[in-house]
Scaffold this active site. Structure first.
Site, PDB file in Angstrom:
ATOM      1  N   CYS A 133       0.188   2.691  -4.792  1.00 51.63           N
ATOM      2  CA  CYS A 133      -0.403   3.951  -5.257  1.00 51.63           C
ATOM      3  C   CYS A 133      -0.930   4.712  -4.048  1.00 51.63           C
ATOM      4  O   CYS A 133      -1.035   4.180  -2.945  1.00 51.63           O
ATOM      5  CB  CYS A 133      -1.498   3.737  -6.304  1.00 51.63           C
ATOM      6  SG  CYS A 133      -3.110   3.278  -5.661  1.00 51.63           S
ATOM      7  N   HIS A 168       0.825  -1.201   0.000  1.00 48.28           N
ATOM      8  CA  HIS A 168       0.000   0.000   0.000  1.00 48.28           C
ATOM      9  C   HIS A 168       0.867   1.261   0.000  1.00 48.28           C
ATOM     10  O   HIS A 168       2.021   1.249   0.438  1.00 48.28           O
ATOM     11  CB  HIS A 168      -0.893   0.025   1.245  1.00 48.28           C
ATOM     12  CG  HIS A 168      -2.064  -0.904   1.167  1.00 48.28           C
ATOM     13  ND1 HIS A 168      -3.013  -0.826   0.175  1.00 48.28           N
ATOM     14  CD2 HIS A 168      -2.455  -1.924   1.986  1.00 48.28           C
ATOM     15  CE1 HIS A 168      -3.937  -1.755   0.369  1.00 48.28           C
ATOM     16  NE2 HIS A 168      -3.616  -2.440   1.463  1.00 48.28           N
TER      17      HIS A 168
END
Length: 293
Positions: A170, A102
């Site tokens: 991202c 993440h």
């Protein structure tokens, strides 16, 4: 004979610090539960799968590999691995650093970001929200900190070396969702909620550039190329191949390097971008390349 040996030694001296190929691979699939605070938890993804598929590819090419996956990929261990990588690096090394997990935007504290947000990779023990006295962001690893590691490594390996960084994450993702598309679940890396002590709302900067320039100032800095799975305002959706989920950037890098050597010539990254562009599942995301070339 003794004269001949002396001449050969003079021409090709023994070098204990000969250049090496080194890789630091970090991937997280199973983020932990937070007892008493489920609102602080990250959803599970499949970042560790990326490391499993990349490891034999890089080993075959002679890379010395350090891997941190799942519970081993804590903030302390990641920071330690960066310091150890710098310490072991030698002039002329080819270094590959990979993070699959993440990512999150973090409210800027020092005022160096025009849009008011830093970006961070999320170690195993980082939390998704600010909670005073419980979690205040100490395990987020910000772009400012990452840049300091990268610069130190570039200085160590010098102009003859080269540094690749791959970020298959991202900062504008969402939760893992169970809706069906082409008969498989959709897993998105990252979150569209910024990490903010003040409760500030994260609004991503729209930047449609596919290629960006990295500074080479500093004299002895090595070359550098950073590959990112998508633009800052886009989401990074995992893809399913042969029954397993992977980050798309990781998958196509592994596919490309299966029969091609990784060198300091970074023209290969455009081939990876072309492979991603051909994948209809990735129509809503665009790979970004940052380099000093």
């Amino acid at each position: 004979m003794e004269i001949l040996i002396t001449i050969l030694v003079a021409i090709v001296p023994f070098n204990a610090d000969a250049a090496e190929k080194r890789a630091l691979l970090i991937g997280i699939s199973d983020y932990p539960t937070v007892k008493g605070h489920p609102e602080l938890e990250w959803c599970d993804i499949h970042g560790a799968n990326d490391i499993v598929t990349l490891t034999p590819t890089l080993k075959k090419q002679g890379f010395k590999i350090t891997s941190l996956t799942d519970s081993k990929a804590t903030a302390v261990n990641i920071r330690k691995a960066f310091h150890q990588l710098e310490a072991s690096a030698t002039t002329g090394d080819l270094i590959y650093i990979h993070f699959s997990g993440h990512g999150q935007a973090v409210e800027d504290k020092n005022g160096d970001e025009v849009d008011g947000w830093d970006e961070a990779i999320i170690p195993y023990d980082a939390r998704i929200k600010y909670a005073k006295g419980t979690y205040e962001g100490e395990n987020h690893i910000l772009d400012d900190e990452l840049e300091s590691y990268f610069t130190a490594i570039r200085n160590k390996i010098g102009r003859g070396g080269y540094l690749y960084i791959v970020l298959d994450a991202c900062h504008m993702g969402g939760a893992s969702r169970g809706d069906e598309e082409d008969e498989y679940e959709i897993f998105i890396r990252g979150t569209d909620n910024g990490f903010s002590p003040s409760g500030k709302r994260y609004i991503p900067k729209i930047d449609r550039r596919g290629n960006m320039k990295v500074s080479s100032s500093g004299g002895n800095l090595s070359g550098i190329c950073i590959l990112e799975a998508c633009r800052a305002y886009q989401t990074n959706a995992e893809i399913k191949q042969n029954g397993k989920y992977y980050g798309p950037l990781s998958y196509y890098i592994s596919q490309y390097l299966t029969d091609k050597d990784l060198t300091s010539n970074n023209s290969w990254v455009e081939s990876v971008r072309a492979l991603m562009n051909k994948d209809k599942r990735l129509i809503k995301q665009n790979m970004v390349i940052e380099s000093n070339q």
